[in-house]
Write a protein that holds these residues in place. Structure first.
Motif, PDB file in Angstrom:
ATOM      1  N   GLU A 239     -41.275 -27.493   7.605  1.00 24.53           N
ATOM      2  CA  GLU A 239     -40.467 -28.009   8.785  1.00 24.53           C
ATOM      3  C   GLU A 239     -41.028 -28.991   9.335  1.00 24.53           C
ATOM      4  OE1 GLU A 239     -38.071 -24.521  10.435  1.00 24.53           O
ATOM      5  OE2 GLU A 239     -39.216 -25.471  12.396  1.00 24.53           O
ATOM      6  N   VAL A 240     -40.351 -29.841   9.557  1.00 26.57           N
ATOM      7  CA  VAL A 240     -40.871 -31.027  10.453  1.00 26.57           C
ATOM      8  C   VAL A 240     -39.857 -31.529  11.378  1.00 26.57           C
ATOM      9  CG1 VAL A 240     -42.439 -32.065   8.600  1.00 26.57           C
ATOM     10  CG2 VAL A 240     -39.932 -32.600   8.619  1.00 26.57           C
ATOM     11  N   ASP A 241     -40.416 -32.142  12.628  1.00 25.50           N
ATOM     12  CA  ASP A 241     -39.229 -32.928  13.418  1.00 25.50           C
ATOM     13  C   ASP A 241     -39.007 -34.339  12.964  1.00 25.50           C
ATOM     14  OD1 ASP A 241     -41.519 -34.320  14.102  1.00 25.50           O
ATOM     15  OD2 ASP A 241     -41.425 -33.376  16.201  1.00 25.50           O
ATOM     16  N   ARG A 242     -38.341 -35.312  13.726  1.00 28.00           N
ATOM     17  CA  ARG A 242     -38.111 -36.552  13.225  1.00 28.00           C
ATOM     18  C   ARG A 242     -39.113 -37.315  13.352  1.00 28.00           C
ATOM     19  NH1 ARG A 242     -33.756 -39.287  13.168  1.00 28.00           N
ATOM     20  NH2 ARG A 242     -34.723 -41.067  14.023  1.00 28.00           N
ATOM     21  N   LEU A 243     -40.556 -36.855  13.732  1.00 29.89           N
ATOM     22  CA  LEU A 243     -41.602 -37.833  13.704  1.00 29.89           C
ATOM     23  C   LEU A 243     -42.418 -37.039  12.769  1.00 29.89           C
ATOM     24  CD1 LEU A 243     -42.570 -38.078  17.499  1.00 29.89           C
ATOM     25  CD2 LEU A 243     -41.709 -40.064  16.045  1.00 29.89           C
ATOM     26  N   MET A 244     -41.997 -36.291  11.796  1.00 31.08           N
ATOM     27  CA  MET A 244     -42.485 -35.590  10.651  1.00 31.08           C
ATOM     28  C   MET A 244     -43.710 -35.024  10.930  1.00 31.08           C
ATOM     29  SD  MET A 244     -40.623 -37.337   9.153  1.00 31.08           S
ATOM     30  CE  MET A 244     -40.547 -36.406   7.478  1.00 31.08           C
ATOM     31  N   LYS A 245     -43.749 -34.278  12.241  1.00 30.59           N
ATOM     32  CA  LYS A 245     -44.697 -33.452  12.719  1.00 30.59           C
ATOM     33  C   LYS A 245     -44.418 -31.809  12.375  1.00 30.59           C
ATOM     34  CE  LYS A 245     -45.644 -35.098  17.209  1.00 30.59           C
ATOM     35  NZ  LYS A 245     -45.387 -35.058  18.827  1.00 30.59           N
ATOM     36  N   THR A 246     -45.451 -31.265  11.542  1.00 30.45           N
ATOM     37  CA  THR A 246     -45.205 -30.117  11.332  1.00 30.45           C
ATOM     38  C   THR A 246     -45.576 -28.999  12.655  1.00 30.45           C
ATOM     39  OG1 THR A 246     -47.604 -29.418  10.769  1.00 30.45           O
ATOM     40  CG2 THR A 246     -45.984 -30.413   9.046  1.00 30.45           C
ATOM     41  N   ASN A 247     -45.674 -27.772  12.380  1.00 30.65           N
ATOM     42  CA  ASN A 247     -45.965 -26.606  13.554  1.00 30.65           C
ATOM     43  C   ASN A 247     -47.491 -26.662  13.791  1.00 30.65           C
ATOM     44  OD1 ASN A 247     -46.454 -25.319  10.794  1.00 30.65           O
ATOM     45  ND2 ASN A 247     -46.762 -23.598  12.096  1.00 30.65           N
ATOM     46  N   LEU A 248     -48.149 -27.343  12.904  1.00 30.98           N
ATOM     47  CA  LEU A 248     -49.663 -27.638  13.065  1.00 30.98           C
ATOM     48  C   LEU A 248     -50.222 -28.743  13.679  1.00 30.98           C
ATOM     49  CD1 LEU A 248     -50.792 -25.843   9.705  1.00 30.98           C
ATOM     50  CD2 LEU A 248     -50.470 -24.839  11.825  1.00 30.98           C
ATOM     51  N   PRO A 249     -50.832 -28.678  14.743  1.00 32.71           N
ATOM     52  CA  PRO A 249     -51.370 -30.116  15.404  1.00 32.71           C
ATOM     53  C   PRO A 249     -52.103 -30.867  14.511  1.00 32.71           C
ATOM     54  CG  PRO A 249     -52.095 -28.084  16.749  1.00 32.71           C
ATOM     55  CD  PRO A 249     -51.624 -27.466  15.448  1.00 32.71           C
ATOM     56  N   GLY A 250     -51.695 -32.219  14.453  1.00 31.39           N
ATOM     57  CA  GLY A 250     -52.113 -33.316  13.649  1.00 31.39           C
ATOM     58  C   GLY A 250     -51.908 -32.989  11.956  1.00 31.39           C
ATOM     59  N   CYS A 251     -51.014 -32.124  11.746  1.00 33.37           N
ATOM     60  CA  CYS A 251     -50.594 -32.101  10.397  1.00 33.37           C
ATOM     61  C   CYS A 251     -49.121 -32.554  10.088  1.00 33.37           C
ATOM     62  CB  CYS A 251     -50.696 -30.591   9.724  1.00 33.37           C
ATOM     63  SG  CYS A 251     -50.033 -30.411   8.313  1.00 33.37           S
ATOM     64  N   PHE A 252     -48.906 -33.518   9.495  1.00 34.60           N
ATOM     65  CA  PHE A 252     -47.650 -34.255   9.026  1.00 34.60           C
ATOM     66  C   PHE A 252     -47.128 -34.014   7.915  1.00 34.60           C
ATOM     67  CE2 PHE A 252     -49.973 -36.090  12.427  1.00 34.60           C
ATOM     68  CZ  PHE A 252     -49.268 -36.062  13.555  1.00 34.60           C
ATOM     69  N   ALA A 253     -45.928 -34.280   7.465  1.00 36.92           N
ATOM     70  CA  ALA A 253     -45.339 -33.997   6.100  1.00 36.92           C
ATOM     71  C   ALA A 253     -44.308 -35.111   5.817  1.00 36.92           C
ATOM     72  CB  ALA A 253     -45.055 -32.649   5.789  1.00 36.92           C
ATOM     73  N   ALA A 254     -44.105 -35.467   4.559  1.00 36.09           N
ATOM     74  CA  ALA A 254     -43.186 -36.495   4.129  1.00 36.09           C
ATOM     75  C   ALA A 254     -42.927 -36.454   2.847  1.00 36.09           C
ATOM     76  CB  ALA A 254     -43.783 -37.838   4.524  1.00 36.09           C
ATOM     77  N   GLY A 255     -41.630 -36.853   2.427  1.00 33.22           N
ATOM     78  CA  GLY A 255     -41.167 -36.878   1.075  1.00 33.22           C
ATOM     79  C   GLY A 255     -40.375 -35.711   0.660  1.00 33.22           C
ATOM     80  N   ASP A 256     -40.387 -35.486  -0.504  1.00 34.83           N
ATOM     81  CA  ASP A 256     -39.784 -34.318  -1.148  1.00 34.83           C
ATOM     82  C   ASP A 256     -39.873 -33.043  -0.696  1.00 34.83           C
ATOM     83  OD1 ASP A 256     -38.347 -36.190  -2.778  1.00 34.83           O
ATOM     84  OD2 ASP A 256     -38.700 -35.363  -4.575  1.00 34.83           O
ATOM     85  N   VAL A 257     -41.374 -33.004  -0.296  1.00 37.28           N
ATOM     86  CA  VAL A 257     -41.762 -31.664   0.362  1.00 37.28           C
ATOM     87  C   VAL A 257     -41.004 -31.202   1.708  1.00 37.28           C
ATOM     88  CG1 VAL A 257     -43.685 -32.681   1.807  1.00 37.28           C
ATOM     89  CG2 VAL A 257     -43.913 -30.403   0.720  1.00 37.28           C
TER      90      VAL A 257
END
Ligand SMILES: Cc1cc2nc3c(=O)[nH]c(=O)nc-3n(C[C@H](O)[C@H](O)[C@H](O)COP(=O)(O)OP(=O)(O)OC[C@H]3O[C@@H](n4cnc5c(N)ncnc54)[C@H](O)[C@@H]3O)c2cc1C
Length: 287
Positions: A239-257
């Motif tokens: 789960e990410v927001d529009r800035l590709m932030k996850t629920n964990l600070p400093g952890c971002f995600a992108a792409g098919d995942v």
């Protein structure tokens, strides 16, 4: 390894590589984990018409363009599969077999794994079933181990296990020629179910069964929820927001995942955003 990177990027597909470009441009120290082949999915596309600027190219050709781009910017891919990532508060610890890497921020770009878990896989995970053969091989000294492998790369992992285990069965799920140590028994069959009592004792396949003390399933990617404890997953995606932030600070995600549509250009755009978000996270840390 004590060198702490600003950004660790896990995944060398379009999303991860696009993130790496921006990390480089923003002059951050970073490391990209994956394969120099980049991504098995990337090269599967016969003809790509929806990636701006490269009409009709095959995935293989696109990979060639990406390789030139990376080389021109001095970006290298570190050939390691990350097995676990631990949020440590101020940084993330990334485990790759017997090595540990540290980074202040993290970008997950591991793609999506379409395969459903085998029947019994979740039940016996940690009770004879594992995803990192080299990590757990010492537990199987003089025992029987079965390895289901989705990538030729993982033959090295099987060879390592065969030095310790008394017997190794290798079930290849790919079409390339299998080149493993002679002592390893290659089994060409279709795995169906994992069975056991307190711990695993059997792999049931379409035409045969293997009695085994341990079973490793070496897929190209590990589900993100298993990779990073505490990571919020929704509908099988991070789960990410529009800035590709996850629920964990400093952890971002992108792409098919992070979800459909599964497209190169979306993965590239999200990798870009994730990287810029990681940069502003790092800049805020310094304040
Ligand atoms: C046959 C086929 C045809 C396609 N055709 C098109 C098309 O024409 N147009 C289009 O837009 N899209 C197409 N796609 C979809 C496209 O391939 C994906 O959307 C794109 O590859 C997603 O990129 P990604 O970077 O998110 O993930 P991926 O390309 O899946 O890359 C993820 C990478 O991360 C690595 N990785 C995963 N876990 C770890 C770990 N723990 N440690 C280290 N590395 C790890 C993997 O090995 C892989 O290299 C097609 C897909 C397929 C299968």
């Amino acid at each position: 390894m004590n060198n702490r990177y600003d950004i660790a990027i896990v995944g060398s597909g379009v999303a991860g590589l696009s993130a790496a470009l921006n990390a480089k441009i923003r002059n951050k120290s970073f490391i990209v984990f994956g394969s120099r082949e980049m991504s098995t999915k990337l090269i599967k596309a016969p003809s790509i018409n929806n990636y701006l600027g490269f009409p009709g190219r095959s995935g293989e050709e696109l990979r060639g363009e990406f390789a030139n781009h990376l080389e021109s910017m001095g970006i290298e891919i570190t050939e390691e599969k990350i097995n676990n990532i631990y949020p440590m508060g101020e940084y993330y610890a990334l485990m790759a077999n017997d090595k540990m890497y540290e980074a202040s921020s993290l970008i997950l770009a591991t793609g999506v794994n379409f395969g459903k878990p085998f029947s019994g896989e979740d039940e016996f995970l940690g009770r004879g079933v594992g995803y990192c053969a080299t990590c757990d091989a010492p537990l199987y000294k003089n025992k029987t181990v079965t390895i289901i492998s989705y990538n030729k790369h993982d033959e090295a992992e099987a060879n390592y296990v065969s030095d310790l285990a008394s017997k190794v069965y290798y079930v290849p799920m790919y079409k390339d020629k299998v080149e493993v140590n002679k002592s390893i028994q290659v089994v060409n069959d279709i795995p169906l179910a994992i069975r056991g009592e307190n711990s695993v004792n059997k792999l049931v396949m379409k035409n045969s069964e293997i009695e085994t003390d341990g079973l490793f399933i070496l897929r190209d990617s590990i589900s993100p929820g298993q990779l990073v404890p505490g990571l919020k997953i929704a509908d099988n995606h991070v789960e990410v927001d529009r800035l590709m932030k996850t629920n964990l600070p400093g952890c971002f995600a992108a792409g098919d995942v992070v979800g459909a549509p599964y497209q190169y250009i979306k993965a590239a755009g999200e990798g870009n955003i994730a990287s810029l978000s990681a940069v502003s996270y790092l800049n805020n840390l310094k304040k």
